[in-house]
Design an enzyme around this catalytic site. Structure first.
Site, PDB file in Angstrom:
ATOM      1  N   CYS A 402      46.064  32.115-115.783  1.00 46.50           N
ATOM      2  CA  CYS A 402      45.483  31.439-116.945  1.00 46.50           C
ATOM      3  C   CYS A 402      46.466  31.394-118.119  1.00 46.50           C
ATOM      4  CB  CYS A 402      44.183  32.110-117.365  1.00 46.50           C
ATOM      5  SG  CYS A 402      44.341  33.854-117.812  1.00 46.50           S
ATOM      6  N   HIS A 536      41.193  37.134-119.973  1.00 47.37           N
ATOM      7  CA  HIS A 536      41.217  35.675-119.837  1.00 47.37           C
ATOM      8  C   HIS A 536      41.779  35.060-121.124  1.00 47.37           C
ATOM      9  CE1 HIS A 536      40.395  31.959-117.920  1.00 47.37           C
ATOM     10  NE2 HIS A 536      39.347  31.589-118.669  1.00 47.37           N
ATOM     11  N   ASP A 557      39.362  25.297-120.564  1.00 44.20           N
ATOM     12  CA  ASP A 557      39.473  26.517-119.758  1.00 44.20           C
ATOM     13  C   ASP A 557      40.278  26.223-118.497  1.00 44.20           C
ATOM     14  OD1 ASP A 557      39.150  28.879-118.376  1.00 44.20           O
ATOM     15  OD2 ASP A 557      37.004  29.049-118.783  1.00 44.20           O
TER      16      ASP A 557
END
Length: 623
Positions: A402, A536, A557
């Protein structure tokens, strides 16, 4: 090894030899030839014959070769004692010099005449309380003597007078038993388990018990200790004894012997401080076990973190992509030919260092701008960042990529901003392995040495997670000014972060600071914001302000798939898809959030200052 001079039997100990002589020879050899009496001494047998068989005493002849150390005689003693001088034998009845009693026994057989009777030399066994004459050996020659009945009676009276009290009663009873024909019978000691074949031996044994009871406490303890530690005493009493293999102590049972031996093996067990030492030892062992358990738990947690952050050496982007495609082939989801084609494309992309674009979605901010022009009339103001592409996770970085994907989104926006595009060396969005290589180069340039040490100076070939500090170091190495803002604790009810939303409103409002009322929809030329929280990270591309004053973030996202993200491009599905990118304060409840904001370019001098200051990175803490 000792050898019995009478029967030739081999005996190990001297005490066992004395017991052997007493039981095998002295008690069994002497017996009356006229009745069944046995187990008496020579003098006692002579007295018995003269008293019980006066009419047959001329036919009775006592064997001259037998003698007893249990009797006493006033005859001439030719044996030499331990002190090498003539000595009178000690009486077994009283433990003292026998005196007249010995004369009565010696001269009792008045009609028995023996010419120069010379008995053989025997080992005498004395049942005295001090046991000093156990090794006494003597030879008693008995001369030929003829006594009258008057002399015999006078000796008996002298013995009765000298004994006195209880001893006189014992002697009278003894003479009474001698004067009657004996019957073969066993006699048991009333005070222990010993069984005697003669009443005289039993009497002497019982007197030994009585003497030990009335002796002084110290002497009694000494006699008892010596008697119990001697093997002969234990064999006479019939009790089983257990001898310590480390010393000469005799124990009455195996449990006592075990406790005694344990004292040898652990000398401090009986000391007054043994309980304290034992408690300290147990405490130390418990602490040692606790430390070992904590160390083991720490090692397991460390390995778990290594696996979680991709530092367990299981391979990086390339290896994970290959394993994923191999599983698809094994499940029948991918043909072998397709596997080899995709693998070749992946290797080509990695070699070029440019992202293959399979997970890229373009035109999202422009689609949002068009949506807000016609829809969402409950919003008072809407701010949008510069045009940004969305990069989602692929099979090669799923679960850990991520941070890299958010950097690709940020870099795609900087490529479209005229202020930054001319100064960027990377004209295309790099692949994840190339981003890892760029971060390693920044570390080598002196940026964030602590972070470099954390990752052991290596990111390529790993699945390591990156965060705000690595993004800051990478942007600084590219000559882009950035700052880290740390919202380290919640500032609103329900663990919310209202100050985070207020700060982002100020960030997007900086492009329109005129005194005029800002328009309802504003698309700025500002880069998006990198938003990091535990586990995250996401990219902030806009902000909504409702009529009631509440704020809402628009987040892209990397965990969202390309198919879901592309729904924003369609007018028919945009109203539904936009719900997934809206985040109100109640949706952001992590304990800590960090924001990386781009704010211009760095000169060469400013870049060197940033590199020097990055030795200890300091974020702006709010509040």
């Amino acid at each position: 090894m000792l050898t019995c001079e009478i029967c030739g039997e081999g005996i190990m100990l001297e005490e066992d030899m004395k017991t052997h002589l007493l039981l095998r020879h002295l008690e069994n050899d002497m017996h009356c030839p006229l009745c069944s009496l046995s187990g008496v001494s020579y003098d006692e047998l002579s007295f018995h014959i003269s008293s019980a068989h006066p009419e047959n005493q001329h036919r009775a002849q006592v064997p001259a070769h037998s003698t007893s150390s249990l009797g006493c005689s006033t005859g001439t003693i030719t044996g030499v004692t331990d002190c090498d001088k003539p000595q009178t034998s000690q009486s077994c009845l009283t433990g003292d010099s026998c005196g007249a009693a010995g004369e009565a026994i010696s001269y009792g057989a008045s009609s028995v005449t023996t010419d120069s009777v010379q008995p053989e030399q025997n080992h005498g066994l004395m049942f005295a309380s001090d046991r000093r004459d156990l090794t006494h050996v003597e030879t008693i020659p008995i001369t030929s003597t003829t006594l009258s009945s008057n002399t015999k009676q006078e000796c008996a009276r002298n013995c009765s007078e000298d004994a006195g009290g209880s001893k006189s009663e014992h002697n009278k009873a003894k003479q009474k038993r001698l004067s009657s024909p004996g019957k073969e019978k066993l006699f048991s000691c009333p005070m222990c388990a010993l069984v005697c074949s003669s009443c005289f031996i039993l009497q002497e044994h019982v007197e030994l018990h009585l003497q030990e009871q009335h002796s002084a406490e110290g002497s009694a303890l000494e006699v008892f200790s010596s008697a119990m530690t001697s093997p002969s005493a234990s064999s006479l009493s019939g009790e089983k004894r257990f001898q310590c293999p480390l010393c000469s102590v005799i124990c009455s049972n195996s449990f006592s012997l075990q406790e005694h031996v344990e004292l040898h093996l652990d000398p401090g067990a009986g000391s007054p401080g043994s309980d304290l030492k034992l408690a300290r030892k147990l405490q130390q062992e418990e602490e040692q076990r606790r430390r070992e358990d904590e160390a083991q738990k720490e090692r397991e947690e460390f390995k778990k973190l290594q696996r979680q952050f991709g530092l367990d050496g299981s391979g990086g982007y390339r290896r994970q992509m290959e394993r994923t495609m191999e599983r698809d082939v094994a499940r029948g989801l991918m043909a072998p030919t397709e596997f080899h084609c995709k693998r070749a494309e992946m290797m080509e992309s990695l070699a070029s260092g440019v992202d293959d674009g399979r997970t890229r979605t373009q035109g999202l901010v422009r689609a949002l701008y068009e949506y807000y022009q016609t829809e969402c009339r409950d919003c008072v103001h809407v701010w949008l960042s510069a045009d940004t592409d969305h990069f989602c996770s692929s099979a090669g970085d799923k679960g850990w990529g991520c941070g890299y994907r958010n950097f690709q989104m940020l870099l795609s926006s900087l490529h479209r901003i005229d202020t930054y595009a001319p100064f960027l060396q990377e004209k295309a969005v790099p692949s994840i392995p190339r981003v890892q290589s760029m971060i390693e180069e920044a570390w080598k340039g002196g940026l964030d040495p602590q972070g470099a040490s954390h990752f052991n100076q290596r990111l390529q070939g790993t699945r390591a997670w990156i965060g705000a500090t690595e993004i800051y170091a990478l942007l600084t190495s590219l000559g882009i000014s950035a700052r880290i803002i740390d919202f380290h604790q919640p500032t609103g009810p329900g663990d919310t972060h209202p100050q985070l939303f207020d700060w982002m409103k100020q960030y997007f409002c900086q492009s329109s600071r005129s005194s005029r009322l800002p328009p309802r929809l504003i698309q700025t030329s500002l880069p998006p914001l990198y938003l990091q929280h535990q586990g995250h990270s996401r990219t902030v591309v806009g902000l909504e302000q409702k009529k009631n004053g509440s704020l809402c973030l628009l987040l892209l996202d990397p965990g969202s798939s390309s198919s879901d993200t592309r729904k924003l491009l369609s007018r028919d599905t945009a109203s539904t898809a936009i719900r997934h990118i809206r985040k109100f304060p109640g949706s952001l409840k992590h304990k800590q959030y960090q924001v990386v904001a781009v704010q211009g370019l760095l000169s060469t001098e400013e870049k060197q200052i940033r590199i020097f200051n990055s030795r200890t990175l300091c974020a702006e803490r709010i509040p």
